[in-house]
Design a protein around this motif. Structure first.
Motif, short mmCIF file in Angstrom:
data_model
loop_
_atom_site.label_atom_id
_atom_site.label_comp_id
_atom_site.label_asym_id
_atom_site.label_seq_id
_atom_site.Cartn_x
_atom_site.Cartn_y
_atom_site.Cartn_z
N ALA A 68 45.61 -40.05 -7.93
CA ALA A 68 45.36 -41.50 -7.93
C ALA A 68 45.20 -42.04 -6.52
O ALA A 68 44.44 -42.99 -6.29
N SER A 69 45.88 -41.43 -5.55
CA SER A 69 45.80 -41.88 -4.16
C SER A 69 44.53 -41.42 -3.46
O SER A 69 44.20 -41.89 -2.37
N GLY A 70 43.83 -40.46 -4.07
CA GLY A 70 42.65 -39.90 -3.43
C GLY A 70 42.96 -38.78 -2.45
O GLY A 70 42.05 -38.24 -1.82
N CYS A 71 44.23 -38.41 -2.34
CA CYS A 71 44.60 -37.33 -1.41
C CYS A 71 44.23 -35.96 -1.96
O CYS A 71 44.11 -35.01 -1.20
N LYS A 72 44.08 -35.87 -3.27
CA LYS A 72 43.66 -34.61 -3.88
C LYS A 72 42.59 -34.90 -4.91
O LYS A 72 42.66 -35.88 -5.64
N SER A 73 41.59 -34.04 -4.95
CA SER A 73 40.60 -34.08 -6.03
C SER A 73 41.08 -33.09 -7.09
O SER A 73 42.02 -32.32 -6.86
N TYR A 74 40.46 -33.13 -8.25
CA TYR A 74 40.92 -32.23 -9.31
C TYR A 74 39.77 -31.78 -10.20
O TYR A 74 38.72 -32.40 -10.27
N GLU A 75 40.02 -30.66 -10.86
CA GLU A 75 39.19 -30.15 -11.94
C GLU A 75 40.13 -29.91 -13.11
O GLU A 75 41.24 -29.40 -12.92
N ILE A 76 39.70 -30.28 -14.30
CA ILE A 76 40.55 -30.06 -15.48
C ILE A 76 39.99 -28.90 -16.29
O ILE A 76 38.77 -28.71 -16.34
N ARG A 77 40.88 -28.12 -16.86
CA ARG A 77 40.50 -26.96 -17.67
C ARG A 77 41.36 -26.92 -18.92
O ARG A 77 42.52 -27.34 -18.90
N THR A 78 40.79 -26.40 -20.00
CA THR A 78 41.60 -26.12 -21.19
C THR A 78 42.11 -24.70 -21.05
O THR A 78 41.48 -23.86 -20.40
N LEU A 79 43.24 -24.44 -21.67
CA LEU A 79 43.85 -23.12 -21.55
C LEU A 79 44.31 -22.68 -22.93
O LEU A 79 45.02 -23.41 -23.62
N GLU A 80 43.88 -21.51 -23.36
CA GLU A 80 44.36 -20.91 -24.59
C GLU A 80 45.31 -19.80 -24.21
O GLU A 80 44.88 -18.75 -23.70
#
Length: 92
Positions: A68-80
């Motif tokens: 939320a602060s912009g200090c880190k970007s992210y990628e989301i993944r699903t995990l089985e």
């Protein structure tokens, strides 16, 4: 089960780290947090968690103070998960 992979974008300070830890504690209290931590070979970290769907997963990731602060970007993944109970996903 989902995970978000974080990449460092801007420096973080102690107050932001405290906010992030409190956020992780709340996810744990809600029964959503599975595993989290920084990478030792890459600038960033990950959070593995439970969510009902991708919309909730994105909301959880984007509510993390680091993101939320912009200090880190992210990628989301699903995990089985592959484990003994599901024969490590071997379909026989």
């Amino acid at each position: 089960m989902y995970m978000y992979l974080m990449k460092n974008e801007k420096p973080i300070n102690k107050e932001l780290i405290k906010s992030h830890v409190e956020y992780l504690r709340e996810l744990k209290r809600l029964g959503k947090l599975v595993l989290c931590g920084p990478f030792t070979d890459y600038p960033g970290g990950m959070v593995i968690f439970f969510a009902e769907d991708l919309v909730e997963a994105i909301n959880i990731a984007e509510s993390d103070p680091f993101i939320a602060s912009g200090c880190k970007s992210y990628e989301i993944r699903t995990l089985e998960p592959a484990n003994e109970e599901n024969n490590y996903l071997l379909d026989e």
